[in-house]
Write an enzyme that holds these catalytic residues in place. Structure first.
Site, PDB file in Angstrom:
ATOM      1  N   SER A  99      -5.170  -9.568  -2.380  1.00 12.71           N
ATOM      2  CA  SER A  99      -4.932  -8.163  -2.033  1.00 12.71           C
ATOM      3  C   SER A  99      -5.858  -7.238  -2.801  1.00 12.71           C
ATOM      4  CB  SER A  99      -3.489  -7.773  -2.344  1.00 12.71           C
ATOM      5  OG  SER A  99      -3.326  -6.391  -2.101  1.00 12.71           O
ATOM      6  N   GLU A 111       4.469  -2.372   0.187  1.00 13.39           N
ATOM      7  CA  GLU A 111       3.398  -1.380   0.416  1.00 13.39           C
ATOM      8  C   GLU A 111       3.777  -0.441   1.578  1.00 13.39           C
ATOM      9  OE1 GLU A 111      -0.497  -3.289   0.828  1.00 13.39           O
ATOM     10  OE2 GLU A 111      -0.876  -1.998   2.540  1.00 13.39           O
ATOM     11  N   HIS A 134       4.706  -8.302  -0.766  1.00 14.36           N
ATOM     12  CA  HIS A 134       3.849  -7.238  -1.323  1.00 14.36           C
ATOM     13  C   HIS A 134       3.490  -6.233  -0.221  1.00 14.36           C
ATOM     14  CE1 HIS A 134      -0.243  -5.623  -1.495  1.00 14.36           C
ATOM     15  NE2 HIS A 134      -0.080  -5.477  -2.782  1.00 14.36           N
ATOM     16  N   ASN A 135       3.073  -6.751   0.916  1.00 10.81           N
ATOM     17  CA  ASN A 135       2.680  -5.849   2.000  1.00 10.81           C
ATOM     18  C   ASN A 135       3.870  -5.042   2.517  1.00 10.81           C
ATOM     19  OD1 ASN A 135       0.298  -7.269   1.694  1.00 10.81           O
ATOM     20  ND2 ASN A 135      -0.169  -7.237   3.865  1.00 10.81           N
ATOM     21  N   LYS A 138       2.790 -12.558  -0.951  1.00 16.80           N
ATOM     22  CA  LYS A 138       1.822 -11.584  -0.429  1.00 16.80           C
ATOM     23  C   LYS A 138       2.441 -10.781   0.723  1.00 16.80           C
ATOM     24  CE  LYS A 138      -2.129  -9.498   0.485  1.00 16.80           C
ATOM     25  NZ  LYS A 138      -2.304  -9.234   1.859  1.00 16.80           N
TER      26      LYS A 138
END
Ligand code: 2AM
Length: 484
Positions: free
Chosen positions: A130, A192, A188-189, A185
């Site tokens: 990322s 976000e 994480h997105n 991940k």
């Protein structure tokens, strides 16, 4: 001649190229390959000129240039393309070699691929990378998972090229088995998505509710970035609001208000539904993008449907401070929800996740990087068995400090008719989570009434089920209990 390549990278789009240049800067010899081979030559004659990067014209040539055990990293489009390249490379590899997928693959694919390659004696890593193009070049956040035996083989390369925290720790560590890296991940997105939505709601409240200009909001975000909210997303929002063309046009106000999405937020939402974890804020963030996409419908509806017709009548400066606190409290809830999801996924898939380490990986390089993530790391250091971040002393203290402002902002937004779904759902979650008696007793009664689904009782041990013949008709037969 002994091969010189430390690692091969397949895929010379921007992310791949930048990662290769980053590895080269850190003293590793990289072999570069791409489906469209002409791009290999373009790269060697362009960005890679004068470096130690070796271009390969074929998979055979690529593999022949690699030291053993060989490491081949794919930086290609997620989906079938990854499988295609694994099939292409596999016949040229031998036991103990490693294939690494650095794309945005969906974690079930990574689980499947790890199993398939381990059965053939190879090792596999699926890793989140990322930080976008700049991160890839200067230091991304890297979240690797897969075959544990592969980690020592790539650790030096990955930790060298990754972002570093202010104290010099690499934003890359082993996440866990098979799909764990890509799962982290994905989460994480999702987080976000939530962070971005919260910022957008704060912006809309200031713009529509308080009537602040972009210049004034630029100042507000400049201040916020000096406090607890200090983060990459607040920083770029500050810069976006301060950005004008030479002609003085404020670009952000000219941009069509329909959000796009590539699907990782949606995957997070789907996974939270699958696992039964109330990750409500990310869900609202995804749905908010969907609602924004209905631009034509919204424009038509705006001519028909009425709002409350109220306007703000308080102290704007004070309210801006309230919004800052509401944003911080909601953000805490979002991360607490994200970590609840990680915990449940770890249980489901048998991953031994290092929760503090994950916060550290997100601390630098990636889109959600922020000083606040240091607090999450500390929370897990203080108590590795911490069940919910909201129960950590620092988190609890912040919420206590922000709560009055948070409620005021949500109330005022509702009074003004300005949608703040992420602020609102965060508060609703908070109030639900801290409530020992939710109305699900009534819900269970309804289910038992129409479907004889049975219920448990407060005064009886868990696992004992009861049925009431609510209507006096229909007998005493109950349906089997089940949980979805
Ligand atoms: P290309 O340069 O040959 O298009 C990002 O798109 C990377 O994925 C690029 O390296 C691209 O290769 C590769 N890629 C995209 N679709 C592909 C496909 N169907 N087969 C092989 N590589 C592909």
């Amino acid at each position: 001649m002994e091969p010189k390549g430390d690692i091969a990278v397949i895929g010379l789009a921007v992310m791949g190229q930048n990662l290769i240049l980053n590895m080269n800067d850190n003293g590793f010899t990289v072999v570069a390959f791409n489906r469209t081979v002409s791009k290999v030559n373009d790269f060697l004659d362009g960005e890679a000129k004068g470096t130690n990067i070796i271009g390969a014209q074929s998979v055979e040539e690529m593999v022949a240039n690699l030291k053993r055990p060989r490491k081949v990293m794919l930086m290609v489009k997620a989906g079938e393309v990854v499988d295609k390249f694994i099939e292409m490379v596999l016949p040229h590899l031998e036991e103990g070699d490693v294939i690494i997928d650095g794309g945005n693959s969906h974690f079930p694919d990574t689980i499947r691929r790890t199993k398939m390659l381990e059965e053939k004696g190879m090792l596999y890593i699926g890793t989140g990378v990322s930080g976008g193009e700049e991160g890839a070049r200067k230091g991304p956040s890297i979240m690797p998972g897969g075959s544990p035996k592969a980690w020592p083989l790539v650790k030096d390369i990955f930790q060298a090229i990754s972002a570093k925290t202010d104290s010099g720790e690499p934003c890359c560590d082993w996440v866990g088995e098979n799909g764990a890296g890509h799962y982290v991940k994905m989460t994480h997105n999702g987080i976000e998505y939530g962070d971005m939505q919260l910022i957008c709601e704060a912006y809309q409240l200031m713009k529509e509710g308080l009537g602040l200009s972009t210049d004034e909001m630029h100042e507000v975000f400049t201040e916020w970035n000096k406090g607890e909210l200090d983060s990459y997303l607040i920083e770029i929002t500050r810069d976006i609001l301060g950005y004008k063309t030479e002609e003085g046009e404020v670009v952000v106000e000219q941009i069509l208000d329909t959000a796009g999405q590539k699907g990782t937020g949606k995957w997070t939402g789907i996974s939270s539904l699958d696992l039964g974890v109330p990750v409500t804020l990310i869900g609202e963030a995804v749905f908010s993008r969907c609602l924004s996409a209905l631009k034509d419908e919204r424009v038509a509806a705006s001519k028909v449907l009425k709002g409350p017709g109220t306007s703000f009548e308080g102290d704007k400066k004070v309210f801006v401070k309230d919004i800052e606190k509401a944003l911080l409290a909601s953000k805490l809830v979002s991360y607490a929800q994200g970590y609840m999801l990680l915990r449940e996924a770890a249980k489901e898939h048998g991953w031994n996740l290092n929760y503090g380490g994950i916060a550290l990986m997100w601390r630098g390089g990636c889109i959600i990087r922020s000083t606040f993530l240091g607090k999450i790391k500390e929370a897990f250091e203080n108590n590795p068995d911490l069940h919910n971040l909201l129960l950590d002393d620092w988190f609890k203290g912040v919420i206590d400090d922000c709560q009055a402002s948070w409620r005021k902002v949500v109330q005022e937004a509702i009074r003004l008719g300005i949608p703040v779904p992420a602020f609102t759902t965060a508060l609703a979650f908070y109030d639900g989570y801290r409530n020992p008696r939710l109305p699900a007793n009534l819900l269970q009664a309804q289910r038992d009434y129409f479907g004889a689904h049975t219920y448990e009782r407060l005064d009886k041990p868990r696992g004992e089920y009861f049925h009431t013949n609510w209507t006096g008709r229909g007998g005493n037969t109950s349906a089997s209990t089940y949980t979805v």
